[in-house]
Design a protein around this motif. Structure first.
Motif, mmCIF file in Angstrom:
data_model
loop_
_atom_site.group_PDB
_atom_site.id
_atom_site.type_symbol
_atom_site.label_atom_id
_atom_site.label_comp_id
_atom_site.label_asym_id
_atom_site.label_seq_id
_atom_site.Cartn_x
_atom_site.Cartn_y
_atom_site.Cartn_z
ATOM 1 N N VAL A 5 1.182 -1.756 -6.664
ATOM 2 C CA VAL A 5 -0.098 -1.376 -6.079
ATOM 3 C C VAL A 5 -0.472 -0.006 -6.627
ATOM 4 O O VAL A 5 0.260 0.967 -6.428
ATOM 5 N N LEU A 16 -2.263 -4.979 1.650
ATOM 6 C CA LEU A 16 -0.841 -4.941 2.013
ATOM 7 C C LEU A 16 -0.513 -5.981 3.079
ATOM 8 O O LEU A 16 0.526 -6.657 3.010
ATOM 9 N N VAL A 26 5.904 -5.632 -2.340
ATOM 10 C CA VAL A 26 5.390 -4.479 -3.063
ATOM 11 C C VAL A 26 6.608 -3.694 -3.547
ATOM 12 O O VAL A 26 7.395 -3.200 -2.741
ATOM 13 N N ALA A 47 9.666 -0.181 -1.169
ATOM 14 C CA ALA A 47 8.718 0.221 -2.212
ATOM 15 C C ALA A 47 9.021 1.643 -2.665
ATOM 16 O O ALA A 47 9.448 2.485 -1.879
#
Length: 196
Positions: A5, A16, A26, A47
């Motif tokens: 992202v 999300l 992610v 992430a």
């Protein structure tokens, strides 16, 4: 599916949530803001925050979401295309038609997947409205108007560059109502109207 992202501002929340709902992951987030990254980590604790954005691309995700200001889209899609990565870009595609055309040409030449997010087209109301306008139920299209009553806090408009020609390609009319207009008319924001 592993997703990078790029950008974690206001539009990131809905993306999300959708990523989580489909069971994707992610893996990296490109943002300068520790606060925004913290909101991502609430949903995706593994992430990693990477900066500059190209570092997230170097991790070879399955898909790249570009949620940054519109004036960055051409360069970020170019970087993704150079790595052979499929991309979903938040609207508007770019700040000028020329830059948008170049972006599409680069994606096509690289053979990557490219999509622009017009999420309201997929919602039940958007699909129903498009059906009514395209099947003639409302009659012949002869003119129109569009009112979008979305509220945003002042902080949205206070963000540096928000609504400027240089960053966003113009005012909020280019970023806010475009998805509603395309549901209504099924075409670009230059079309739509009254029915007879």
């Amino acid at each position: 599916m592993r997703i990078a992202v790029l950008g974690a501002g206001l539009s990131a929340g809905a993306h999300l949530t959708a990523i989580q709902a489909i069971g994707a992951t992610v893996t990296s987030v490109a943002t300068r803001s520790e606060e925004r990254f913290g909101r991502v980590r609430e949903l995706f604790p593994d992430a990693r925050r990477l900066w500059p954005p190209e570092l997230a691309l170097d991790e070879r995700p399955d898909l790249v979401l570009i949620l940054t200001p519109p004036d960055t889209h051409l360069e970020l899609v170019t970087a993704a295309a150079e790595r052979g990565l499929d991309v979903l870009v938040e609207k508007p595609l770019e700040i000028t038609a020329d830059r948008a055309r170049r972006l599409v040409e680069i994606a096509e030449a690289a053979g990557i997947g490219l999509a622009v997010c017009f999420q309201h087209r997929a919602k039940e109301a958007g699909r129903a409205l498009h059906q009514l306008t395209s099947d003639g139920t409302l009659g012949e299209l002869v003119g129109g108007t569009l009112s979008v009553n979305w509220w945003r806090p002042q902080s949205y408009y206070d963000e540096a560059g928000r609504g400027t020609l240089a960053r966003d390609g113009g005012g909020v009319l280019i970023t806010r109502p475009s998805t509603r207009w395309t549901c209504w008319s099924g075409r670009s924001a230059r079309r739509g109207g009254w029915w007879r």
